[in-house]
Design a protein around this motif. Structure first.
Motif, PDB file in Angstrom:
ATOM      1  N   MET B 181       0.837  -1.202   0.000  1.00 52.68           N
ATOM      2  CA  MET B 181       0.000   0.000   0.000  1.00 52.68           C
ATOM      3  C   MET B 181       0.872   1.253   0.000  1.00 52.68           C
ATOM      4  SD  MET B 181      -3.129  -1.104   0.117  1.00 52.68           S
ATOM      5  CE  MET B 181      -4.444  -0.350   1.089  1.00 52.68           C
ATOM      6  N   TYR B 229      -0.502  13.900  -1.464  1.00 54.04           N
ATOM      7  CA  TYR B 229      -0.329  12.614  -0.805  1.00 54.04           C
ATOM      8  C   TYR B 229      -1.617  12.185  -0.113  1.00 54.04           C
ATOM      9  CZ  TYR B 229       2.498   8.863   1.082  1.00 54.04           C
ATOM     10  OH  TYR B 229       3.033   7.636   1.357  1.00 54.04           O
ATOM     11  N   ALA B 230      -2.283  13.167   0.535  1.00 55.18           N
ATOM     12  CA  ALA B 230      -3.564  12.851   1.171  1.00 55.18           C
ATOM     13  C   ALA B 230      -4.555  12.387   0.112  1.00 55.18           C
ATOM     14  CB  ALA B 230      -4.097  14.081   1.903  1.00 55.18           C
ATOM     15  N   PHE B 233      -4.043   8.853  -0.768  1.00 56.75           N
ATOM     16  CA  PHE B 233      -4.634   7.935   0.204  1.00 56.75           C
ATOM     17  C   PHE B 233      -6.150   7.863   0.040  1.00 56.75           C
ATOM     18  CE2 PHE B 233      -0.595   8.066   2.477  1.00 56.75           C
ATOM     19  CZ  PHE B 233      -0.470   6.716   2.729  1.00 56.75           C
TER      20      PHE B 233
ATOM     21  N   LEU C 100      -4.400  17.372   9.448  1.00 59.01           N
ATOM     22  CA  LEU C 100      -5.111  16.504   8.495  1.00 59.01           C
ATOM     23  C   LEU C 100      -4.550  15.091   8.536  1.00 59.01           C
ATOM     24  CD1 LEU C 100      -7.000  16.040   6.077  1.00 59.01           C
ATOM     25  CD2 LEU C 100      -5.181  16.835   4.593  1.00 59.01           C
ATOM     26  N   PHE C 101      -3.201  14.983   8.526  1.00 63.48           N
ATOM     27  CA  PHE C 101      -2.617  13.642   8.480  1.00 63.48           C
ATOM     28  C   PHE C 101      -2.819  12.895   9.798  1.00 63.48           C
ATOM     29  CE2 PHE C 101      -0.955  14.977   4.537  1.00 63.48           C
ATOM     30  CZ  PHE C 101      -0.746  13.813   3.839  1.00 63.48           C
ATOM     31  N   ILE C 104      -6.235  11.575   9.425  1.00 62.60           N
ATOM     32  CA  ILE C 104      -6.266  10.349   8.601  1.00 62.60           C
ATOM     33  C   ILE C 104      -5.796   9.166   9.429  1.00 62.60           C
ATOM     34  CG2 ILE C 104      -5.269   9.209   6.588  1.00 62.60           C
ATOM     35  CD1 ILE C 104      -5.064  11.881   5.220  1.00 62.60           C
ATOM     36  N   MET C 125       1.591   2.309  10.262  1.00 61.80           N
ATOM     37  CA  MET C 125       2.140   2.936   9.052  1.00 61.80           C
ATOM     38  C   MET C 125       1.602   4.349   8.884  1.00 61.80           C
ATOM     39  SD  MET C 125       2.022   3.447   5.517  1.00 61.80           S
ATOM     40  CE  MET C 125       1.054   2.361   4.478  1.00 61.80           C
TER      41      MET C 125
END
Lengths: 245, 245, 245, 245
Positions: B181, B229-230, B233, C100-101, C104, C125
């Motif tokens: 992934m 990058y977000a 995902f 934000l990350f 996520i 991860m």
């Protein structure tokens, strides 16, 4: 070392080892896969090979050290010039130091595979250290040279440190064919690149010198380095195919 | 490559592969989890897929190399201009070299998954090397460009070297869904960032150019990179959900 | 963020999580060691905890993002100031991206531990990526600041990237108490260092400002950083002892 | 520390530990190989040894910290000189901080091997951190010194960070004789190099000072560093042979 021959010699040495490994490891892999078909190599046979490799490495390293010391313009074991108060032939001493560690690595190979006293994984660790020390000395070797000269040696460092990391990984993943192939390819690359450095910095038989300050030369050589690597894989593939047959 | 299309093309290529992987790996994972529910993919089926992937990679790489050589303003296999004494179209040659390693990676895929001769882990090792070589050539590609130009390409290097490390880890942890992934996400990121570079450096249909020296532009693009990058995902999550259903 | 409160807030957040982890992981370890003595935490119980942690992380991240956008001097979702032709409140946007990350990562926690759809290792991860992105944005955040300002933020980067590497290792060595303790200590360090940055750059209640150009200040802060880390281990040891009892 | 004795003391400490390890680990390895031949060391015996090592480490660290504080020209626990408004004896405080972490590592050894409360792998992790912190503080220690001074300390950093990485790997590959030997060699190297630094920067009994700006001195010392390492391996080999017999 500051001439064509001084780069061609170690280059040939690395090429020789790389070519030999490109035959040995596919053979070992093939033997492990179909055990009865393989009549020449057994586990003990391969261990004897590593023993012989160690002897060859140690002898080569000894010859290298003696040669660096006793060539006509060498230091003859004299390290410091007391009259003129400066270090004597530091380059030769540095190369001798590099050979020294390859010699130690050879000795460890001999002891680890010839007797039961040492754990076998020590051979990879010492080889990794020898390669690392080579790169380490190269790093502090390039002070004050021209741009192209520094660049071609820096490219060499990628192969050297790459090989050092790869061999260190083999301490933990011993016998992994993938790492062995990677090491072999990096060794061939190092050998052929030494030759290339010789051709670039000391063009033999009167061809014109390279412009040390031209940035396109740098870009071409970076690319050329990749071609050498592709060429190393070609050799690996050819030898692998022949051995498999 | 010095135009919008030259960045959109490889971007599309990476996006395509990333999207395909974002379907393939969740599917593989789902199949491994509940074996009877999955009627279309078996272990042999997935191996055939990797074989086909290898062919596609090799063909794409071949097309890329030929295109770089024989576009109207390409080198047509001429490397050195003897009349004017300089290297000819080094950029095109560098891109062709990048494609060459992806081609080798494709060939290794074909041999490793089509026959029994090569150990399967070789495919990941060659792919890792191909990605690394791409990043390596990029590094020496940026000399003397404007600040923003260098910055957007440096950001790309994070995705490239990250992917190279991730694929190298897959040599040892093969089949780990987490690494697969991660690789997929980095591949999508690379693809979409190529598009972004195209838009920033060669704004299509007459929009004004970006100020190359404005530091806030650099800060915005760094942040924009994270959004890409977000977004990668998000795509991964959507495809994963669809496939799981 | 450019004030004392802006550093104390995220600091408290990291301290909170670090303290909570410094209780949770010793507890988990103690439960695994003597299974019957432990009546409150089972395997399922700890999974539920991770689920709740995910929710808290996601909620905190959402609040953070909204706050960064809608504080009185925030961007209110406006990214580009078309009238004056410059980017608007980039700092706030960057902080929102960091959150934000983490958001996520929280979502992935919720899905991975609440359902069976995702492999559990994905949570580590994504957390590793979130921490990495935080460090990545910090790196490009420091352009053109004073020496001491840059230095205290660089020290922070050690804790951030150290934690990112540590969490990434947990993907492969999941449940290793050593890595979990290391992560916890780095998280506490990050939290307490955020507070320290606040005290250094924006001294509250009228104490004099630090001399930004004094080199001894830099040396003291480097050492102070180590004391914070020793302090983090002290907290860890105290909590570990209490929990073991 | 700014004198010959200040470098010889920690050097002797590291040499002592290195020499002791160069006896202990071969002994442990020999005992594991042929279990009945070995009558003095059992598994429990070696654990008691690690316990004693922890006590020695903690005591040495405590003495070191107290000495750094209360030597005649030391800070006597005073950190800030309020009259002259500058930090007081930062060097001594930094060294005390280094000792502090070795002390923590010693304490963790004592608890991990004396009781059952802590996981044993924690001892390696704390030792790795202590070594890392030593290197970390050294990095920010060298500002504004002469070229040769910086260079000899930079060479030291290779041994320090190499050891930190090696010990961290031992968390995962505990009891690997290869890593233990590598650690031992790096520890001896660090010890003997501390002595060498003392001789270079503060030549005892009236020998002339080294020219700090001479580039050949730097090249010689780099090579000399490799000789020290070769010497460390010689010691290791001699001790290994004696122990095996």
């Amino acid at each position: 070392m500051g001439n064509f021959k001084g780069h061609a010699l170690p280059g040939s040495f690395f090429l020789l080892f790389g070519l030999w490994w490109s035959v040995k490891y596919p053979l070992k892999y093939a033997c492990r896969k179909n055990k009865n078909a393989c009549y020449l190599g057994s586990r003990a046979g391969f261990q004897r090979l590593e023993f012989v490799e160690g002897i060859i490495k140690a002898v080569f390293a000894l010859i290298g050290m003696v040669a660096e010391q006793f060539v006509p313009d060498g230091p003859h074991l004299k390290l410091y010039n007391y009259e003129e108060k400066h270090w004597d032939h530091l380059m030769n001493w540095q190369h001798a130091t590099m050979y020294l560690f390859y010699g130690i690595s050879g000795l460890v190979d001999i002891v680890a595979h010839g007797t039961n006293a040492l754990p076998v994984a020590m051979d990879r660790m010492m080889l990794s250290l020898a390669v690392f020390i080579e790169g380490f000395l190269f790093c502090y070797h390039l002070h004050g040279r021209a741009m192209l000269d520094v660049h071609v040696h820096q490219l060499l460092l990628f192969a050297i440190f790459g090989a050092a990391v790869c061999i260190f990984l083999e301490v933990f993943f011993r016998g992994s064919i993938v790492l062995e192939m990677l090491r072999t390819s990096l060794c061939i690359l190092q050998g052929s690149w030494f030759w290339q450095i010789g051709f670039v910095l000391y063009p033999p038989n009167g061809s014109p010198e390279w412009n040390q300050m031209d940035h396109t030369n740098m870009m071409f050589l970076t690319m050329c380095y990749c071609w050498h690597y592709a060429f190393a894989f070609l050799i690996l593939a050819v030898n692998y195919t022949i051995v498999s047959w």
